[in-house]
Design an enzyme around this catalytic site. Sequence first.
Site, short mmCIF file in Angstrom:
data_model
loop_
_atom_site.label_atom_id
_atom_site.label_comp_id
_atom_site.label_asym_id
_atom_site.label_seq_id
_atom_site.Cartn_x
_atom_site.Cartn_y
_atom_site.Cartn_z
N TYR A 209 -8.68 2.88 -9.52
CA TYR A 209 -8.09 3.08 -8.18
C TYR A 209 -7.08 4.22 -8.24
O TYR A 209 -7.09 5.12 -7.39
CB TYR A 209 -7.43 1.78 -7.73
CG TYR A 209 -6.77 1.85 -6.35
CD1 TYR A 209 -7.55 1.77 -5.19
CD2 TYR A 209 -5.40 1.99 -6.21
CE1 TYR A 209 -6.96 1.83 -3.93
CE2 TYR A 209 -4.80 2.05 -4.96
CZ TYR A 209 -5.59 1.96 -3.82
OH TYR A 209 -5.00 2.02 -2.58
N SER B 2 -1.99 7.00 -1.97
CA SER B 2 -1.26 5.79 -2.35
C SER B 2 -0.14 6.22 -3.30
O SER B 2 -0.20 7.33 -3.85
CB SER B 2 -2.21 4.84 -3.10
OG SER B 2 -1.49 3.80 -3.74
P1 NAD Z 1 -7.88 -2.82 4.66
O1 NAD Z 1 -8.76 -3.44 3.66
O2 NAD Z 1 -7.22 -3.65 5.72
O3 NAD Z 1 -8.64 -1.61 5.40
C1 NAD Z 1 -9.56 -0.76 4.77
C2 NAD Z 1 -10.69 -0.47 5.75
O4 NAD Z 1 -11.59 0.47 5.16
C3 NAD Z 1 -11.48 -1.75 6.07
O5 NAD Z 1 -11.56 -1.95 7.46
C4 NAD Z 1 -12.84 -1.47 5.45
O6 NAD Z 1 -13.91 -2.07 6.14
C5 NAD Z 1 -12.91 0.06 5.50
N1 NAD Z 1 -13.90 0.59 4.56
C6 NAD Z 1 -14.12 0.18 3.28
N2 NAD Z 1 -15.16 0.84 2.78
C7 NAD Z 1 -15.61 1.68 3.74
C8 NAD Z 1 -16.67 2.61 3.82
N3 NAD Z 1 -17.51 2.82 2.80
N4 NAD Z 1 -16.84 3.30 4.97
C9 NAD Z 1 -16.01 3.11 6.02
N5 NAD Z 1 -15.00 2.22 6.01
C10 NAD Z 1 -14.80 1.52 4.88
O7 NAD Z 1 -6.75 -2.08 3.84
P2 NAD Z 1 -5.57 -1.11 4.26
O8 NAD Z 1 -4.42 -1.56 3.48
O9 NAD Z 1 -5.45 -0.94 5.72
O10 NAD Z 1 -6.10 0.22 3.58
C11 NAD Z 1 -6.19 1.48 4.23
C12 NAD Z 1 -6.00 2.57 3.22
O11 NAD Z 1 -4.67 2.48 2.69
C13 NAD Z 1 -6.93 2.51 2.00
O12 NAD Z 1 -7.37 3.82 1.69
C14 NAD Z 1 -6.03 1.98 0.90
O13 NAD Z 1 -6.47 2.37 -0.38
C15 NAD Z 1 -4.71 2.59 1.28
N6 NAD Z 1 -3.51 1.94 0.73
C16 NAD Z 1 -3.22 0.64 1.04
C17 NAD Z 1 -2.07 0.06 0.53
C18 NAD Z 1 -1.68 -1.36 0.83
O14 NAD Z 1 -0.77 -1.90 0.16
N7 NAD Z 1 -2.27 -2.02 1.82
C19 NAD Z 1 -1.22 0.81 -0.30
C20 NAD Z 1 -1.54 2.14 -0.58
C21 NAD Z 1 -2.69 2.69 -0.04
#
Ligand code: NAD
Length: 253
Positions: free
Chosen positions: A157, A144
Site C-alpha cells: 500500500y 496518503s
Molecule cells: P472507502 O473504502 O470508503 O472508499 C474507497 C472507494 O473506492 C470505495 O467506494 C470503492 O468502491 C472505490 N473503489 C475501489 N476500487 C475501485 C476501482 N477499481 N474502481 C473504482 N472505484 C473503486 O475508503 P476512503 O477512506 O474513502 O478512501 C478513499 C481514498 O483515500 C483511497 O485512495 C484511500 O487509499 C485513501 N486514504 C484513506 C485513508 C483513511 O484513513 N480512510 C487514509 C489515507 C488515504
Amino acid sequence: MTHDFNGKSVLITGAGGGIGRATALAFAEAGARLMLTDVDVPAGDETAALVHARGGEAMFLKVDVTRETEVAAMVAATVAAYGRLDCAFNNAGIEIETSRITECDEAVFDRIMGVNVKGMWLCLKHELKQMEAQGGGAIVNTASVAGLKGAPRLATYAGSKHAVVGLTRSTAAEFARQNIRVNAICPGVIRTLMSERWANKDPDMPGRMAAMHPIGRIGEPVEVAAVVLWLCSSDASFVTGLAHTVDGGFTAV
Ligand code: NAD
C-alpha cells in the site's frame, strides 16, 4: 460556502466511499456539476441521491479505474454531459494488505497496484488529454501519509501511494505550461469504512490510531474535502506538484 465552483464540472472516482462522498457533497454545496464514479453501484447511487436531496447536480457512472475503456468513457461522459472537465478528484483506492511482505500474495500486490497505481495512471492519462485540449484544469490525487513515510505491514500500500506522489509531481511539471495543476492529498487516518476495517482488527486499534496523530484524534472526511476544494480552487492558482498532508500532525513527528 468557501469556494465558488458554480457551473464547473467535477469528476470524482471512488465517490461512493467516505472521502469521495464528503468531497462530492462539498463540491455540490459550492455549485459544481458532478460526475460521480465508483465500482460499487449502490454506494455511488447513494452519493448521487444525497447530492440530489440537497438540490445539487450529479450523475453516477459505474467505472472500474483499472479498465482503460471505462476510464476513457468516464472522461467522455463528463464532457458529453457538462461540455468540459474542469476538475478531477482521483480518489478510488484499496488497502487489502494484512501481512508482512514475506507472507503477502502476488495477487494482493497486483490488485493494490492495479487500483492505486494503474488506475491513477489511467485517470491522469485521459483527464490530462481532455484538459490539454480544452486549455486547462485542476486535478487532485488521493495519496496518503503512507505515500510520504514507511508503513510497516502495509509495504505494498505504501509503495502504491509513493507512486501516486511520483505520478502527481511528474505530471504537474509536465503540464504546468498547459494551465493544468496537479496536486496530491496525503491524509492521515480518516473515519471511513477503510479505516474502520483496520480499527476492527483489535480492541486497542482505535486508541492507537488516534494516538498516531499529535492532534489526538483521527480525521473526518469533511476535513479532507475542504483541502481538495481549496486545491481545485483559483485560490490555489500557484500551487502545483504539492503532496499536501491532511493528517493532524502525523508526519510532523
Ligand atoms: P472507502 O473504502 O470508503 O472508499 C474507497 C472507494 O473506492 C470505495 O467506494 C470503492 O468502491 C472505490 N473503489 C475501489 N476500487 C475501485 C476501482 N477499481 N474502481 C473504482 N472505484 C473503486 O475508503 P476512503 O477512506 O474513502 O478512501 C478513499 C481514498 O483515500 C483511497 O485512495 C484511500 O487509499 C485513501 N486514504 C484513506 C485513508 C483513511 O484513513 N480512510 C487514509 C489515507 C488515504
